[in-house]
Design a protein around this motif. Structure first.
Motif, mmCIF file in Angstrom:
data_model
loop_
_atom_site.group_PDB
_atom_site.id
_atom_site.type_symbol
_atom_site.label_atom_id
_atom_site.label_comp_id
_atom_site.label_asym_id
_atom_site.label_seq_id
_atom_site.Cartn_x
_atom_site.Cartn_y
_atom_site.Cartn_z
ATOM 1 N N VAL A 3 -7.516 6.241 3.816
ATOM 2 C CA VAL A 3 -6.097 5.960 3.620
ATOM 3 C C VAL A 3 -5.387 6.280 4.936
ATOM 4 C CG1 VAL A 3 -4.053 6.522 2.279
ATOM 5 C CG2 VAL A 3 -6.298 6.579 1.199
ATOM 6 N N LYS A 6 0.425 5.430 7.187
ATOM 7 C CA LYS A 6 1.527 4.662 6.631
ATOM 8 C C LYS A 6 1.540 4.710 5.108
ATOM 9 C CE LYS A 6 3.404 0.970 9.414
ATOM 10 N NZ LYS A 6 3.347 -0.424 9.784
ATOM 11 N N GLU A 7 0.368 4.582 4.518
ATOM 12 C CA GLU A 7 0.274 4.617 3.065
ATOM 13 C C GLU A 7 0.605 6.000 2.528
ATOM 14 O OE1 GLU A 7 -3.306 3.027 1.434
ATOM 15 O OE2 GLU A 7 -3.210 1.242 2.712
ATOM 16 N N ILE A 8 0.163 7.028 3.215
ATOM 17 C CA ILE A 8 0.466 8.397 2.800
ATOM 18 C C ILE A 8 1.974 8.633 2.851
ATOM 19 C CG2 ILE A 8 0.217 10.830 3.427
ATOM 20 C CD1 ILE A 8 -2.630 10.203 4.315
ATOM 21 N N LYS A 9 2.596 8.168 3.916
ATOM 22 C CA LYS A 9 4.038 8.332 4.060
ATOM 23 C C LYS A 9 4.771 7.584 2.937
ATOM 24 C CE LYS A 9 7.336 8.349 7.840
ATOM 25 N NZ LYS A 9 7.593 7.969 9.221
ATOM 26 N N LYS A 10 4.301 6.385 2.613
ATOM 27 C CA LYS A 10 4.920 5.594 1.552
ATOM 28 C C LYS A 10 4.799 6.319 0.215
ATOM 29 C CE LYS A 10 2.870 1.860 0.136
ATOM 30 N NZ LYS A 10 2.330 0.493 -0.015
ATOM 31 N N TYR A 11 3.645 6.874 -0.069
ATOM 32 C CA TYR A 11 3.437 7.595 -1.321
ATOM 33 C C TYR A 11 4.278 8.869 -1.373
ATOM 34 C CZ TYR A 11 -0.435 4.471 -2.390
ATOM 35 O OH TYR A 11 -1.198 3.364 -2.664
ATOM 36 N N MET A 12 4.423 9.534 -0.247
ATOM 37 C CA MET A 12 5.252 10.744 -0.210
ATOM 38 C C MET A 12 6.716 10.413 -0.504
ATOM 39 S SD MET A 12 3.305 13.291 0.130
ATOM 40 C CE MET A 12 4.424 14.585 0.555
ATOM 41 N N TYR A 13 7.222 9.299 0.056
ATOM 42 C CA TYR A 13 8.595 8.869 -0.243
ATOM 43 C C TYR A 13 8.738 8.524 -1.721
ATOM 44 C CZ TYR A 13 10.028 8.607 4.659
ATOM 45 O OH TYR A 13 10.355 8.909 5.946
ATOM 46 N N LEU A 14 7.744 7.872 -2.279
ATOM 47 C CA LEU A 14 7.778 7.496 -3.696
ATOM 48 C C LEU A 14 7.775 8.732 -4.590
ATOM 49 C CD1 LEU A 14 7.740 5.159 -5.702
ATOM 50 C CD2 LEU A 14 5.251 5.274 -5.639
ATOM 51 N N ILE A 15 6.950 9.695 -4.272
ATOM 52 C CA ILE A 15 6.892 10.931 -5.054
ATOM 53 C C ILE A 15 8.195 11.714 -4.919
ATOM 54 C CG2 ILE A 15 5.749 13.182 -5.196
ATOM 55 C CD1 ILE A 15 3.140 11.707 -4.466
ATOM 56 N N SER A 16 8.747 11.759 -3.714
ATOM 57 C CA SER A 16 10.020 12.454 -3.502
ATOM 58 C C SER A 16 11.137 11.781 -4.287
ATOM 59 C CB SER A 16 10.368 12.475 -2.017
ATOM 60 O OG SER A 16 9.395 13.150 -1.289
#
Length: 73
Positions: A3, A6-16
């Motif tokens: 992974v 970019k994908e990790i950052k996207k998931y972190m924004y989604l979780i936040s």
């Protein structure tokens, strides 16, 4: 499983975002009280801006009328 960042950052924004939405839902009465307090602070300024806008239109018409009369003399 590879992974990228970019994908990790996207998931972190989604979780936040989901966390913030959940916090708002769980504290809905406090959120409404905060919005009501802010609204009580903003309303006098909005009324003042509306009054100033209407008076500005009236005074421009009055000034134009008076200046036309003074230029003719």
């Amino acid at each position: 499983m590879n992974v990228n960042q970019k994908e990790i950052k996207k998931y972190m924004y989604l979780i936040s975002f989901a966390g913030v939405v959940l916090a708002i839902i769980l504290n809905l009465s406090q959120v409404f009280h905060f919005i009501q307090t802010i609204w009580k602070l903003i309303v006098p300024f909005l009324v003042g801006f509306c009054i100033a806008f209407v008076l500005s239109i009236i005074t421009k018409q009055l000034e134009n009328t008076l200046l036309k009369n003074s230029k003719n003399k």
